[in-house]
Enzyme design. Structure first.
Site, PDB file in Angstrom:
ATOM      1  N   LYS A  87       0.858  -1.197   0.000  1.00 22.49           N
ATOM      2  CA  LYS A  87       0.000   0.000   0.000  1.00 22.49           C
ATOM      3  C   LYS A  87       0.888   1.239   0.000  1.00 22.49           C
ATOM      4  CE  LYS A  87      -4.220   1.177   2.539  1.00 22.49           C
ATOM      5  NZ  LYS A  87      -4.886   0.938   3.833  1.00 22.49           N
TER       6      LYS A  87
HETATM    7  C1  E4P Z   1      -8.118   2.163   3.704  1.00 17.88           C
HETATM    8  O1  E4P Z   1      -7.466   1.220   3.320  1.00 17.88           O
HETATM    9  C2  E4P Z   1      -8.015   2.760   5.044  1.00 17.88           C
HETATM   10  O2  E4P Z   1      -7.441   1.834   5.923  1.00 17.88           O
HETATM   11  C3  E4P Z   1      -9.323   3.111   5.665  1.00 17.88           C
HETATM   12  O3  E4P Z   1     -10.431   2.674   4.946  1.00 17.88           O
HETATM   13  C4  E4P Z   1      -9.382   4.437   6.327  1.00 17.88           C
HETATM   14  O4  E4P Z   1     -10.653   4.640   6.840  1.00 17.88           O
HETATM   15  P1  E4P Z   1     -10.990   5.693   7.976  1.00 17.88           P
HETATM   16  O5  E4P Z   1     -11.393   6.954   7.329  1.00 17.88           O
HETATM   17  O6  E4P Z   1     -12.153   5.052   8.706  1.00 17.88           O
HETATM   18  O7  E4P Z   1      -9.777   5.829   8.837  1.00 17.88           O
END
Ligand code: E4P
Length: 219
Positions: A87
């Site tokens: 990522k």
């Molecule tokens: C995506 O891969 C992120 O981990 C995630 O969806 C972030 O979400 P949040 O806005 O709830 O922190």
């Protein structure tokens, strides 16, 4: 549509896997910190533990922000397990690194996508996934679902194979809306996934069926 769970909590990952509908996991540095996972060795052990639970698609986020460092960290993460997807944040060096990593056959997930143009760049660089953050856009009174619709249109116009991984999901309706809009994947907390099970008419209908069965059987 693929279902990923958005957590680093092993119990929740196991619960989602046991449900039989899980296709992968997304983590991020905040989710790892929430579970108290710190230090390189513990982080690596945790990714391996996640990979042991699920069949594929474990997004492991780099914490580097320069091209050389992202590549070094990304290659090391990818070596941990073939299930790892690296990522990478949507920054200039991140896009360059995605181009390099994808040319080496390493799957990537371009994270922190908040505009169609960012998704387009990541797709051109060869990202396996782009992660538009719906909830965080909704939080600032911007239509997160519109972003999914726009990215779907752009990717379909040109046949980009990059998958749209709808992230920052806040609840079950986000999941259903993403399915209607043609997102390839959603990543959501366990609570949003299990909320899809619920309907009061299902509960009352089942109670009536069981009561009628018991009455008819003289129980
Ligand atoms: C995506 O891969 C992120 O981990 C995630 O969806 C972030 O979400 P949040 O806005 O709830 O922190």
């Amino acid at each position: 549509m693929k279902f990923f769970i958005d957590t680093a909590n092993l119990d929740q990952i196991k619960e989602a896997q046991d449900l039989g509908v899980l296709d992968g996991v997304t983590t991020n540095p905040s989710l790892m910190a929430k579970e108290g996972i710190t230090g390189d060795e513990n982080v690596i052990a945790h990714y391996k533990a996640i990979c042991a639970i699920v069949d594929d698609n474990v997004s492991a986020e780099v914490i580097s922000t320069t091209y050389d460092e992202i590549i070094k960290e990304g290659e090391a993460l990818a070596k941990l397990d073939p299930k790892i997807v690296v990522k990478v944040p949507m920054i200039k060096d991140g896009v360059k690194a995605i181009k390099y990593l994808s040319s080496k056959g390493i799957r990537t997930n371009c994270t922190l996508i908040f505009s169609p143009g960012q998704a387009l760049l990541a797709a051109k660089a060869g990202a396996s996934y782009v992660s538009p953050f719906l909830g965080r856009l909704d939080d600032i009174s911007t239509d997160g679902l519109q972003l999914i619709e726009d990215i779907r249109l752009i990717f379909d116009n040109y046949g980009y194979p990059t998958e749209i991984l709808a992230a920052s999901i806040r609840g079950p309706l986000h999941i259903v809306s993403c399915a209607k809009l043609g997102a390839d994947v959603i990543t959501a907390p366990l609570s949003a996934i299990t909320a899809l099970l619920k309907h009061p008419l299902t509960d009352s209908g089942l109670a009536t069926f069981l009561a009628d069965h018991a009455k008819a059987s003289g129980k």
